[in-house]
Motif scaffolding. Structure first.
Motif, mmCIF file in Angstrom:
data_model
loop_
_atom_site.group_PDB
_atom_site.id
_atom_site.type_symbol
_atom_site.label_atom_id
_atom_site.label_comp_id
_atom_site.label_asym_id
_atom_site.label_seq_id
_atom_site.Cartn_x
_atom_site.Cartn_y
_atom_site.Cartn_z
ATOM 1 N N VAL A 162 1.070 -0.738 0.190
ATOM 2 C CA VAL A 162 0.551 -0.238 -0.381
ATOM 3 C C VAL A 162 0.575 1.039 0.016
ATOM 4 O O VAL A 162 0.610 1.878 -1.080
ATOM 5 C CB VAL A 162 -1.300 0.365 1.705
ATOM 6 C CG1 VAL A 162 -2.061 1.382 1.435
ATOM 7 C CG2 VAL A 162 -1.298 -0.918 1.182
ATOM 8 N N GLY A 163 2.190 1.822 0.578
ATOM 9 C CA GLY A 163 2.722 2.153 0.705
ATOM 10 C C GLY A 163 3.526 2.584 -0.937
ATOM 11 O O GLY A 163 4.002 3.970 -0.893
ATOM 12 N N HIS A 164 4.199 1.306 -0.630
ATOM 13 C CA HIS A 164 4.909 1.343 -1.696
ATOM 14 C C HIS A 164 4.727 2.278 -3.581
ATOM 15 O O HIS A 164 4.499 2.633 -4.604
ATOM 16 C CB HIS A 164 5.298 0.587 -2.104
ATOM 17 C CG HIS A 164 6.707 0.186 -1.297
ATOM 18 N ND1 HIS A 164 7.793 0.661 -0.799
ATOM 19 C CD2 HIS A 164 7.322 -1.463 -0.670
ATOM 20 C CE1 HIS A 164 8.337 -0.183 -0.477
ATOM 21 N NE2 HIS A 164 8.087 -1.381 0.037
ATOM 22 N N MET A 165 2.847 1.639 -3.502
ATOM 23 C CA MET A 165 2.239 1.764 -4.884
ATOM 24 C C MET A 165 1.707 2.928 -4.506
ATOM 25 O O MET A 165 1.456 3.883 -4.679
ATOM 26 C CB MET A 165 0.487 1.281 -4.413
ATOM 27 C CG MET A 165 1.611 -0.569 -4.882
ATOM 28 S SD MET A 165 2.071 -0.549 -6.072
ATOM 29 C CE MET A 165 1.277 -0.352 -7.711
ATOM 30 N N GLY A 166 1.489 4.112 -3.106
ATOM 31 C CA GLY A 166 1.465 4.950 -2.727
ATOM 32 C C GLY A 166 2.435 5.898 -3.544
ATOM 33 O O GLY A 166 1.798 7.479 -4.606
ATOM 34 N N PHE A 167 3.844 5.718 -3.483
ATOM 35 C CA PHE A 167 4.617 5.801 -4.244
ATOM 36 C C PHE A 167 4.035 6.286 -5.747
ATOM 37 O O PHE A 167 4.840 7.626 -6.747
ATOM 38 C CB PHE A 167 6.172 5.954 -4.205
ATOM 39 C CG PHE A 167 6.969 6.101 -2.361
ATOM 40 C CD1 PHE A 167 7.261 7.227 -2.553
ATOM 41 C CD2 PHE A 167 6.387 5.509 -1.494
ATOM 42 C CE1 PHE A 167 7.414 8.023 -1.663
ATOM 43 C CE2 PHE A 167 7.145 5.459 -0.418
ATOM 44 C CZ PHE A 167 7.700 7.240 -0.420
ATOM 45 N N VAL A 168 3.566 5.346 -6.237
ATOM 46 C CA VAL A 168 3.706 5.570 -7.671
ATOM 47 C C VAL A 168 2.572 6.572 -8.091
ATOM 48 O O VAL A 168 2.708 7.249 -8.968
ATOM 49 C CB VAL A 168 3.115 3.585 -8.294
ATOM 50 C CG1 VAL A 168 2.955 3.727 -9.594
ATOM 51 C CG2 VAL A 168 4.582 3.234 -7.929
ATOM 52 N N LEU A 169 0.973 6.861 -7.536
ATOM 53 C CA LEU A 169 0.652 7.520 -7.866
ATOM 54 C C LEU A 169 0.687 8.845 -7.912
ATOM 55 O O LEU A 169 0.497 9.658 -7.888
ATOM 56 C CB LEU A 169 -1.031 6.683 -6.741
ATOM 57 C CG LEU A 169 -1.708 5.751 -6.583
ATOM 58 C CD1 LEU A 169 -2.091 5.452 -5.655
ATOM 59 C CD2 LEU A 169 -2.155 5.830 -8.219
ATOM 60 N N LEU A 170 1.604 9.028 -6.230
ATOM 61 C CA LEU A 170 2.232 10.233 -6.180
ATOM 62 C C LEU A 170 2.909 11.156 -7.438
ATOM 63 O O LEU A 170 2.910 11.869 -7.497
ATOM 64 C CB LEU A 170 2.905 10.172 -4.614
ATOM 65 C CG LEU A 170 3.622 11.584 -4.884
ATOM 66 C CD1 LEU A 170 2.590 12.926 -4.770
ATOM 67 C CD2 LEU A 170 5.209 11.702 -3.294
ATOM 68 N N ALA A 192 7.006 7.390 -11.278
ATOM 69 C CA ALA A 192 6.015 5.955 -10.948
ATOM 70 C C ALA A 192 5.943 4.927 -12.050
ATOM 71 O O ALA A 192 6.338 3.483 -11.569
ATOM 72 C CB ALA A 192 4.727 6.837 -11.359
ATOM 73 N N LEU A 193 6.742 4.586 -12.592
ATOM 74 C CA LEU A 193 6.900 3.994 -13.922
ATOM 75 C C LEU A 193 8.067 2.287 -13.296
ATOM 76 O O LEU A 193 7.566 1.234 -13.501
ATOM 77 C CB LEU A 193 6.959 3.518 -14.939
ATOM 78 C CG LEU A 193 6.150 4.218 -15.758
ATOM 79 C CD1 LEU A 193 6.255 5.217 -17.471
ATOM 80 C CD2 LEU A 193 4.263 3.317 -15.925
#
Length: 571
Positions: A323-331, A344-345
């Protein structure tokens, strides 16, 4: 190239059908179950080889151009076409999917998951692979939706039939969340198609939203974004993920974290950023806010699970870390800048490699100890993994350090680039707000380091307590024997066993006398990394190092494609 891409997408589906058919007499072998598992390795291996050949034949001088394209009319009345193609954004995700699926099939061949017939298991994994590959290769919005939904049923059954405790509840939660999100997403896709007159993703990206009013873009981004956010998953739509990961078999967790979560973030980049830029600009601050809340929330949840006495499950902890790591992707996506989207990619690929490896390792630890409970793993022995299975412990520590973003490993570059993107977001976005989000995200990296180091200390080094609260399965019989000897006075006061009941450090009987005594602190060994495990895990560890030391390989593919995407189809 056209044939190769079509083969990559269709071959797993044909392989799934073949897995369910009776095997020809010459291929049955002595064990039909092993034969079908071998079939899974063969099909996924062929797909991986075809994907590698596709990557080698890819024109790396023009990664922003769609290559290996196919365009066949499918439903003329709706102008729906079978369109396939890859560029620098989708090619790395194709390679990641093909690699992880092959490694899962290879791992399952030597260690089949406990459950129903392997035929169904192999068929479901292959259908899952086909749907995921199609998601990254199709260039039609309706086909994207169909491929996006194609993976739900296989994953549901993998959790419900081959999962662990509470698997039925976790599977239902997974399917309900994702299906409800998909219904809303379909409405947004239909809105774009009807208002623009086409479902062609390349044409829509080239138009860059000029054929859609701002209100249509806002509604489309809201509808499609909800469906993509559930699959990503974005806080607060993430609650299905920890239950699904905890209940899923090892292979299911690897595929769920490694490739299925990437489908959501890929949709944001491929569909919403180029097709509805005005709508994305409206929602970008909210997306960034949810992203950083997810970063901090995921890290705090992991810290709570990692503390002593919390009875936290290690698989559940890794799930919350996603959840945290995908938060960086969304940011990074929310910044709407080339730097942020490239970050993000990159973080997408790094997360697939590192978290896939982590779930493999946690599955192996659970198989050895019989549990993934952190208190049990830390308290079962003073030496823990470093003393009982040193190579396994070292690889777990490596994966944890990679996950916290150590420079020189893959996890570092994605997080750094997304934070740089947040420092200077796209024109029209609030710079003070995004710099605040950047500061919160940077704080989240510190929390990530904290819980990962706690996990390494507890699981790899153990809690040096004089008496274990719980013992691993292979040590319980010995402790029961010790208790029996102590009751009748046959155990020496210094903690060593009597000569007629001595045991060596490896648990085997020894001759009587002083040489046969075993100090109480000596720990029986667990099986260390096996050959089939090394074969499945080594590529992930090697690519984690390669991507960390040579990020230009991946960024050289994605950057030109991202620049063109954000410029409205203009290179």
């Amino acid at each position: 190239m056209q044939f190769l891409l079509a083969f990559v997408v269709v071959a797993p589906l044909l392989g799934a059908v073949a897995a369910l058919l009776p095997a020809p007499p010459g291929l049955k072998g002595k064990n039909p179950d092993q034969a079908v598992l071998r079939h899974g390795v063969t099909v996924t291996g062929a797909v991986l080889i075809a994907t590698i050949v596709l990557a080698v034949g890819f024109d790396h001088d023009h990664p922003a151009t769609m290559q290996a394209t196919t365009d066949i009319s499918w439903i003329p009345a709706l102008d729906v076409r079978i369109q396939l193609g890859i560029d620098g954004i989708s090619l790395p995700l194709l390679l990641l999917t093909a690699l992880l699926t092959f490694l899962c099939a290879l791992y399952s061949y030597s260690k089949p998951p406990a459950g129903p017939s392997p035929k169904a298991f192999v068929a479901l994994v292959l259908v899952l692979e086909s749907g995921t590959l199609a998601t990254f290769a199709v260039l039609d919005l309706l086909l994207f939706f169909l491929a996006f939904e194609m993976v739900l049923i296989p994953m549901y059954f993998l959790i419900a039939r081959w999962g662990g405790g509470q698997r039925q509840a976790a599977a239902w939660k997974f399917i309900l969340y994702t299906l409800l999100g998909s219904v809303v997403m379909l409405l947004g896709i239909l809105l774009i198609g009807l208002k623009s007159g086409t479902f062609d993703m390349v044409a829509l990206a080239t138009d860059n939203g000029r054929g859609l009013t701002t209100s249509v873009q806002v509604i489309a981004v809201l509808a499609i974004g909800v469906g993509l956010a559930v699959k990503t998953p974005m806080w607060p739509l993430h609650s299905w993920l920890p239950d699904a990961h905890t209940a899923a078999p090892t292979v299911g967790s690897v595929l769920l974290a490694g490739v299925l979560l990437k489908m959501g973030t890929y949709g944001f980049v491929r569909i919403l950023l180029p097709i509805a830029p005005d709508g994305m600009r409206t929602f970008a601050p909210y997306l960034a806010a949810f992203a950083v809340v997810g970063i901090v929330y995921g890290s705090l949840a992991c810290l709570a699970l990692a503390r002593t006495g919390a009875k936290g499950d290690l698989k559940r902890l890794i799930a919350y870390s996603s959840v945290g790591h995908m938060g960086f992707v969304l940011l990074g996506i929310a910044t709407m800048t080339p730097t942020g989207v490239n970050g993000a990619l990159f973080a997408n690929i790094a997360h697939g490699l590192i978290t896939g490896l982590l779930f493999f390792l946690v599955g192996a630890i659970k198989d050895r100890y019989g549990t993934a409970d952190l208190d049990t793993l830390a308290g079962a022995t003073g030496a823990a993994l470093y003393g009982r299975a040193p190579r396994l412990g070292a690889l777990l520590a490596f994966a944890a350090i990679a996950s916290l973003g150590l420079p020189g490993l893959a996890g570092f570059w994605g997080e750094m680039l997304t934070l740089f993107g947040a420092y200077s977001p796209a024109e029209g976005l609030s710079r003070p707000a995004f710099r605040t989000f950047m500061a919160i995200g940077a704080f989240g990296t510190l929390l990530t380091a904290a819980y990962m180091l706690i996990v390494v200390r507890r699981v790899c080094m153990g809690e040096h307590t004089p008496h274990s609260r719980l013992s691993p399965p292979d040590d319980r019989a010995e402790q029961a024997a010790d208790a029996s000897q102590a009751a009748d006075g046959t155990k020496a006061a210094d903690g060593t066993k009597a000569a007629d009941g001595t045991k060596a450090a490896d648990g085997g009987p020894q001759p009587s006398g002083a040489a046969g005594t075993r100090p109480a602190a000596t720990t029986p060994q667990l099986a260390d990394i096996q050959t089939y495990e090394a074969a499945a895990w080594t590529p992930l560890a090697a690519l984690t190092v390669l991507a960390g030391l040579w990020p230009a390989v991946l960024l050289g593919l994605t950057d030109p494609a991202v620049q063109k995407l954000l410029a409205g189809g203009k290179s």
